[in-house]
Structure formats: structure tokens, C-alpha cells
Motif scaffolding. Sequence first.
Motif, PDB file in Angstrom:
ATOM      1  N   ASP A 134      39.247  -5.572 -41.083  1.00  0.00           N
ATOM      2  CA  ASP A 134      38.815  -6.637 -41.992  1.00  0.00           C
ATOM      3  C   ASP A 134      37.598  -7.380 -41.465  1.00  0.00           C
ATOM      4  O   ASP A 134      36.825  -7.944 -42.243  1.00  0.00           O
ATOM      5  N   ALA A 135      37.417  -7.405 -40.138  1.00  0.00           N
ATOM      6  CA  ALA A 135      36.255  -8.080 -39.547  1.00  0.00           C
ATOM      7  C   ALA A 135      36.092  -7.633 -38.107  1.00  0.00           C
ATOM      8  O   ALA A 135      37.073  -7.361 -37.412  1.00  0.00           O
ATOM      9  N   THR A 136      34.829  -7.547 -37.667  1.00  0.00           N
ATOM     10  CA  THR A 136      34.541  -7.340 -36.245  1.00  0.00           C
ATOM     11  C   THR A 136      33.933  -8.597 -35.630  1.00  0.00           C
ATOM     12  O   THR A 136      33.816  -8.689 -34.410  1.00  0.00           O
ATOM     13  N   ASN A 137      33.533  -9.567 -36.478  1.00  0.00           N
ATOM     14  CA  ASN A 137      33.232 -10.927 -36.017  1.00  0.00           C
ATOM     15  C   ASN A 137      34.522 -11.714 -36.163  1.00  0.00           C
ATOM     16  O   ASN A 137      34.887 -12.115 -37.270  1.00  0.00           O
ATOM     17  N   CYS A 138      35.227 -11.920 -35.073  1.00  0.00           N
ATOM     18  CA  CYS A 138      36.604 -12.405 -35.146  1.00  0.00           C
ATOM     19  C   CYS A 138      36.736 -13.826 -34.610  1.00  0.00           C
ATOM     20  O   CYS A 138      36.120 -14.180 -33.601  1.00  0.00           O
ATOM     21  N   VAL A 139      37.558 -14.620 -35.287  1.00  0.00           N
ATOM     22  CA  VAL A 139      37.955 -15.933 -34.778  1.00  0.00           C
ATOM     23  C   VAL A 139      39.092 -15.708 -33.794  1.00  0.00           C
ATOM     24  O   VAL A 139      40.114 -15.101 -34.139  1.00  0.00           O
ATOM     25  N   LEU A 144      43.482  -9.936 -35.434  1.00  0.00           N
ATOM     26  CA  LEU A 144      42.644  -8.830 -35.895  1.00  0.00           C
ATOM     27  C   LEU A 144      43.479  -8.017 -36.879  1.00  0.00           C
ATOM     28  O   LEU A 144      44.595  -7.595 -36.557  1.00  0.00           O
ATOM     29  N   THR A 145      42.953  -7.803 -38.083  1.00  0.00           N
ATOM     30  CA  THR A 145      43.730  -7.127 -39.120  1.00  0.00           C
ATOM     31  C   THR A 145      42.939  -5.977 -39.734  1.00  0.00           C
ATOM     32  O   THR A 145      41.724  -5.885 -39.594  1.00  0.00           O
ATOM     33  N   GLY A 146      43.648  -5.131 -40.436  1.00  0.00           N
ATOM     34  CA  GLY A 146      43.052  -3.988 -41.118  1.00  0.00           C
ATOM     35  C   GLY A 146      44.145  -2.997 -41.465  1.00  0.00           C
ATOM     36  O   GLY A 146      45.327  -3.356 -41.556  1.00  0.00           O
ATOM     37  N   GLU A 147      43.771  -1.733 -41.639  1.00  0.00           N
ATOM     38  CA  GLU A 147      44.765  -0.698 -41.900  1.00  0.00           C
ATOM     39  C   GLU A 147      44.200   0.665 -41.547  1.00  0.00           C
ATOM     40  O   GLU A 147      42.981   0.857 -41.472  1.00  0.00           O
ATOM     41  N   VAL A 148      45.095   1.600 -41.285  1.00  0.00           N
ATOM     42  CA  VAL A 148      44.721   2.977 -40.980  1.00  0.00           C
ATOM     43  C   VAL A 148      45.594   3.900 -41.821  1.00  0.00           C
ATOM     44  O   VAL A 148      46.782   3.626 -42.033  1.00  0.00           O
ATOM     45  N   VAL A 149      44.985   4.983 -42.321  1.00  0.00           N
ATOM     46  CA  VAL A 149      45.683   5.923 -43.198  1.00  0.00           C
ATOM     47  C   VAL A 149      45.441   7.340 -42.684  1.00  0.00           C
ATOM     48  O   VAL A 149      44.291   7.753 -42.506  1.00  0.00           O
ATOM     49  N   VAL A 150      46.516   8.069 -42.434  1.00  0.00           N
ATOM     50  CA  VAL A 150      46.406   9.489 -42.081  1.00  0.00           C
ATOM     51  C   VAL A 150      46.452  10.279 -43.388  1.00  0.00           C
ATOM     52  O   VAL A 150      47.502  10.390 -44.024  1.00  0.00           O
ATOM     53  N   GLU A 151      45.307  10.798 -43.795  1.00  0.00           N
ATOM     54  CA  GLU A 151      45.249  11.550 -45.052  1.00  0.00           C
ATOM     55  C   GLU A 151      45.876  12.933 -44.876  1.00  0.00           C
ATOM     56  O   GLU A 151      46.662  13.379 -45.706  1.00  0.00           O
ATOM     57  N   ASN A 152      45.518  13.622 -43.794  1.00  0.00           N
ATOM     58  CA  ASN A 152      46.136  14.919 -43.501  1.00  0.00           C
ATOM     59  C   ASN A 152      45.903  15.266 -42.043  1.00  0.00           C
ATOM     60  O   ASN A 152      44.977  14.759 -41.403  1.00  0.00           O
ATOM     61  N   GLU A 161      47.975   3.842 -31.840  1.00  0.00           N
ATOM     62  CA  GLU A 161      47.951   2.652 -30.988  1.00  0.00           C
ATOM     63  C   GLU A 161      46.647   1.881 -31.154  1.00  0.00           C
ATOM     64  O   GLU A 161      45.615   2.441 -31.537  1.00  0.00           O
ATOM     65  N   LEU A 162      46.724   0.584 -30.855  1.00  0.00           N
ATOM     66  CA  LEU A 162      45.543  -0.278 -30.783  1.00  0.00           C
ATOM     67  C   LEU A 162      45.359  -0.683 -29.328  1.00  0.00           C
ATOM     68  O   LEU A 162      46.290  -1.197 -28.700  1.00  0.00           O
ATOM     69  N   GLN A 163      44.173  -0.467 -28.805  1.00  0.00           N
ATOM     70  CA  GLN A 163      43.878  -0.805 -27.414  1.00  0.00           C
ATOM     71  C   GLN A 163      42.769  -1.846 -27.383  1.00  0.00           C
ATOM     72  O   GLN A 163      41.655  -1.592 -27.845  1.00  0.00           O
ATOM     73  N   PRO A 200      49.478  -0.990 -41.468  1.00  0.00           N
ATOM     74  CA  PRO A 200      48.737  -2.221 -41.172  1.00  0.00           C
ATOM     75  C   PRO A 200      48.327  -2.325 -39.708  1.00  0.00           C
ATOM     76  O   PRO A 200      49.054  -1.911 -38.808  1.00  0.00           O
ATOM     77  N   ILE A 201      47.141  -2.863 -39.491  1.00  0.00           N
ATOM     78  CA  ILE A 201      46.640  -3.205 -38.159  1.00  0.00           C
ATOM     79  C   ILE A 201      46.777  -4.713 -37.999  1.00  0.00           C
ATOM     80  O   ILE A 201      46.292  -5.479 -38.836  1.00  0.00           O
ATOM     81  N   TYR A 202      47.451  -5.136 -36.933  1.00  0.00           N
ATOM     82  CA  TYR A 202      47.663  -6.569 -36.708  1.00  0.00           C
ATOM     83  C   TYR A 202      47.757  -6.797 -35.204  1.00  0.00           C
ATOM     84  O   TYR A 202      48.684  -6.321 -34.556  1.00  0.00           O
TER      85      TYR A 202
END
Length: 248
Positions: A134-139, A144-152, A161-163, A200-202
Motif C-alpha cells: 500500500d505504501a513504501t513511504n511509511c509512517v 506496513l500493509t498490502g497483499e500477495v497472490v499466488v496465481e499459479n 514470509e516478510l523479512q 494480506p501483508i501486515y
Amino acid sequence: MSVTLDIRLKRANKVYREGPIQLISSNIEVAKAGKIPGGKTEIPFEFPLHTKGNKVLYETYHGVFVNIQYTLRCDMKRSLLAKDLSRSCEFIVHCQPQKSKVIPTPVNFTITPDTLQSREKNSLPKFLIRGHLDATNCVISLPLTGEVVVENSDVPIKSIELQLVRVETCGCAEGYARDATEIQNIQIAEGDVCHSLAIPIYMIFPRLFTCPTLETTNFKVEFEVNVVVVLHDDHLITENFPLKLCRL
């Protein structure tokens, strides 16, 4: 007679914020020479956070090669026959919130074998992973939020994982040394996830181990996040995103 010395902050969880004048070091006398009666004696104290010269008060940060810490030290001088007492404790400093608004900069990403900068990409199985931050300029006080989708994917997914990574650059005799080290790793999915399902990425930025992105003449503290997909055959798929942290 046994004597102990302690420092107790009136508000232990209070975050002390910098003012227009900032702290480097300060010495004050909180009690004149004399006799302290038996029992518990509390001596209140306070002092402004002043700096020396044109130096800047940076935010508290605990890193690997860069550490910014502020401590109180209390020394009690005693008679010749008694040992002097000393005690220290850390307090936290936050920088002034920036006045300008932070404009979110969403980032979309697509990961395939062709997008990877790896010599082994020709031997990787076929996969397609999409997502966005959702943003790379973060408060720094917000997640930090967003989402990831495995299409195939031709190979089952083992983990996603988030590192969070700190990148510290320090001046040295040979020039500058730049080192990246992990702050935290969060698993957001386990096992062969359903395809075309938004995950979701959180991620919360941990206190003390992160600070607003900092660049000085002697050192820099920057941050990055890696989206890491582990395939069942233990192949690692990594997408890197530089972050700019600020405080509002």
C-alpha cells in the motif's frame, strides 16, 4: 548499613520528544552534600534536553553497527570509608514529527522466473506471483500493509514470509561500509496456499529496532522489506522493496 541507589522515572513509558534545542550531554546536581536519613529517600529532578553546538538529537535506535541511545546516570559520592554508588537507565527519544504530509506510494509487483536476477532462473519451475504494498513511504507508527497472490506455481508453496531488513552505512578509513541485517521475519502463509487467493501483508515496525530513515555525514540508517516465497523444494524467491520511514 546496606545502601542501594536507584533511578525511577516518574513516567517510565513516556517517550521524550526533542525540542528546538536538543540533548548531547548534561550534568546537574540533584542534592547538596549532607546526610540522608535512614529509609527510602526520593529526590525529584528534571532538566531540558539541550545539545552542544550545532549537533542534532537523533531518535533512539538499537541497531547492529549503529546505536543511538540516551541514558541517565546517577552518581552518589560517599565518605572515604564507604564506596560510591552509581546507577544508569535508558530513556527513549522520538524526533519531532515532520510537518509535511506523507503521500502513500503504492507499489505493484509481479514475480516470475524471468523477473528474478538469479543465474539459476532457467532451472526454476514456472510460477506467477502478484501483489502490492500500500505504501513504501511509511509512517513508523502505522503497520506496513498490502497483499500477495499466488496465481499459479508448478511446485507447491512451502511458506510465504516478510523479512524486515536494516541497512546501515558507516564511515571508515577505506571509505564507507554498508551492511544489511535482518530485524524480524514474519510468516504470513504456510503450506501450499490456494491459488488466486489474496493473502494480506501486515507488519508492525518494532520499537527501538526501527527509526525514521536517517542520513548524516557520518552514517545512514535505511530499511527494506523482502517478500520471500519458499517453494517445496526449498528454492527461495525474493522480491526486495526499499522503504522510507518517517514519523507523524
